[in-house]
Design a protein around this motif. Structure first.
Motif, mmCIF file in Angstrom:
data_model
loop_
_atom_site.group_PDB
_atom_site.id
_atom_site.type_symbol
_atom_site.label_atom_id
_atom_site.label_comp_id
_atom_site.label_asym_id
_atom_site.label_seq_id
_atom_site.Cartn_x
_atom_site.Cartn_y
_atom_site.Cartn_z
ATOM 1 N N ILE A 262 1.882 11.679 6.755
ATOM 2 C CA ILE A 262 2.547 11.047 7.119
ATOM 3 C C ILE A 262 1.573 11.778 9.138
ATOM 4 O O ILE A 262 1.297 11.074 9.793
ATOM 5 C CB ILE A 262 3.869 10.087 7.889
ATOM 6 N N LEU A 263 2.940 12.709 9.479
ATOM 7 C CA LEU A 263 2.069 12.887 10.847
ATOM 8 C C LEU A 263 0.602 14.091 10.457
ATOM 9 O O LEU A 263 0.261 14.062 12.139
ATOM 10 C CB LEU A 263 3.262 14.299 11.493
ATOM 11 N N ALA B 154 -4.656 15.198 4.686
ATOM 12 C CA ALA B 154 -3.940 13.458 5.134
ATOM 13 C C ALA B 154 -4.870 12.892 3.429
ATOM 14 O O ALA B 154 -5.814 12.189 4.424
ATOM 15 C CB ALA B 154 -4.451 13.309 5.776
ATOM 16 N N GLY B 155 -5.225 13.710 2.776
ATOM 17 C CA GLY B 155 -5.439 12.988 0.845
ATOM 18 C C GLY B 155 -4.995 11.934 0.342
ATOM 19 O O GLY B 155 -5.582 11.258 -0.187
ATOM 20 N N ALA C 15 0.823 -1.049 -0.396
ATOM 21 C CA ALA C 15 -0.194 0.118 -0.272
ATOM 22 C C ALA C 15 0.806 1.158 0.155
ATOM 23 O O ALA C 15 2.009 1.191 1.081
ATOM 24 C CB ALA C 15 -1.287 0.268 1.367
ATOM 25 N N GLU C 16 -0.200 1.983 -0.579
ATOM 26 C CA GLU C 16 1.171 3.427 -0.729
ATOM 27 C C GLU C 16 1.554 4.210 0.321
ATOM 28 O O GLU C 16 0.146 4.404 0.669
ATOM 29 C CB GLU C 16 0.321 4.302 -2.082
ATOM 30 N N TRP C 17 2.191 4.760 1.124
ATOM 31 C CA TRP C 17 2.409 5.554 2.460
ATOM 32 C C TRP C 17 1.704 6.642 1.764
ATOM 33 O O TRP C 17 1.975 7.464 1.191
ATOM 34 C CB TRP C 17 3.217 5.336 2.628
ATOM 35 N N PRO C 18 1.524 8.020 2.807
ATOM 36 C CA PRO C 18 1.134 9.290 2.468
ATOM 37 C C PRO C 18 2.715 9.960 3.078
ATOM 38 O O PRO C 18 3.504 9.251 3.000
ATOM 39 C CB PRO C 18 1.025 9.890 4.373
ATOM 40 N N ARG C 19 2.692 10.814 1.088
ATOM 41 C CA ARG C 19 4.645 11.651 0.760
ATOM 42 C C ARG C 19 5.146 12.486 1.439
ATOM 43 O O ARG C 19 4.051 13.526 1.515
ATOM 44 C CB ARG C 19 3.927 11.984 -0.719
#
Length: 295
Positions: free
Chosen positions: A68-69, A181-182, A59-63
């Motif tokens: 992430i925070l 956080a999109g 799965a793609e993590w937030p960039r």
């Protein structure tokens, strides 16, 4: 194309049906553990389940670290402060019916803040839908509130204030999720949210509770449903609704949660449902339909 439309239309209903069981799970969880402690175990369980799943599917993590925070911050607001505040308030004397009325203020708060925070336009039809929905909620829970004496309310002013603060926290958390956080896969976002929630909830449970958690078949079943259905299933659906639609439309679904919980308590615990409550459920549904109509 029709098949896709069917599943898209079913997602809001599925979210309401699952999320409404949180009231039922809260009633069971209180029998075997302290509220904050149970939530800490629930968040940890969600992390244990989600982490290998996120890694397995790539799965793609937030960039970026900031994203992430932001995802973790959404978890603090939507899970730690909201669920922790509501469960703690109910455990310290706030009647479930009154708590449901407070929770039903969220769509009204969302409608008031949406134009300022995320630039959503709230038309007259949707505003009317919010008001009708809240009226329906008040009718549904009114039988549970009529027996409350002023002295009872006076004794729960602090828990009542915590319950209101929890409602504000989930409202702000929904806006925060929409605005900051999109990016990233929904499962990765959910995992980061529970990491943030656990970081806050575990010290809170240690500070304010004896951290009682009795492991038995009932608490294990309650925990399993809370993790798999509520913490992963329902939250995943909510994140999808927030990402793909408007925040105020997603928030309006909260109106359907207390009526659904009343019907579930009738089925599971034999609690009576009066004709007045059935009228309230009908009014609530009409309000939600009005708030979600397009064009």
């Amino acid at each position: 194309m029709p098949r896709r439309s069917f599943f898209s239309n079913a997602i809001p209903l599925l979210f309401v049906l699952i999320w409404s069981t949180g009231w039922i799970m809260g009633k069971y969880a209180a029998l075997d553990g302290d509220p904050l402690t149970f939530l800490a175990v629930r968040f940890a369980g969600a992390i244990v389940v989600l982490l290998p799943l996120v890694l397995a599917i790539g799965a793609e993590w937030p960039r970026g670290g900031r994203a992430i925070l932001h995802a973790m911050g959404s978890g603090v607001l939507m899970h730690a402060l909201y669920l922790g505040g509501v469960w703690w308030a109910i455990a310290h004397g706030v009647p479930a019916g009154l708590s449901a009325v407070i929770a039903a203020l969220q769509p009204l708060m969302t409608a008031a803040l949406a134009p300022l925070v995320v630039g959503e336009r709230i038309g007259g039809r949707r505003a009317a839908g919010f008001l009708v929905g809240f009226l329906g909620i008040a009718i549904v829970v009114s039988p549970k509130l009529t027996g409350l004496a002023p002295a009872d309310l006076g004794q729960v002013m602090v828990p009542l204030s915590v319950n209101v603060a929890a409602m504000l926290a989930v409202t702000l958390g929904t806006f925060h999720q929409k605005r900051f956080a999109g990016s990233g896969h929904l499962l990765a976002l959910a995992l980061l949210q529970y990491v943030g929630a656990l970081v806050v909830m575990l010290p809170a449970a240690w500070a304010f509770e004896p951290m009682r958690f009795d492991l038995n078949w009932r608490s294990a079943a309650t925990l399993a449903w809370s993790v798999l259905a509520l913490s992963i299933g329902a939250i995943g659906l909510l994140l999808h609704l927030v990402r793909c639609g408007e925040v105020s439309r997603a928030a309006s679904l909260i109106y359907l949660v207390p009526p659904a919980a009343v019907l579930e308590a009738w089925v599971l615990f034999g609690e009576t449902v009066s004709s007045l409550q059935l009228l309230g459920i009908f009014v609530t549904v009409c309000g939600v339909v009005l708030a979600n109509r397009r064009g």
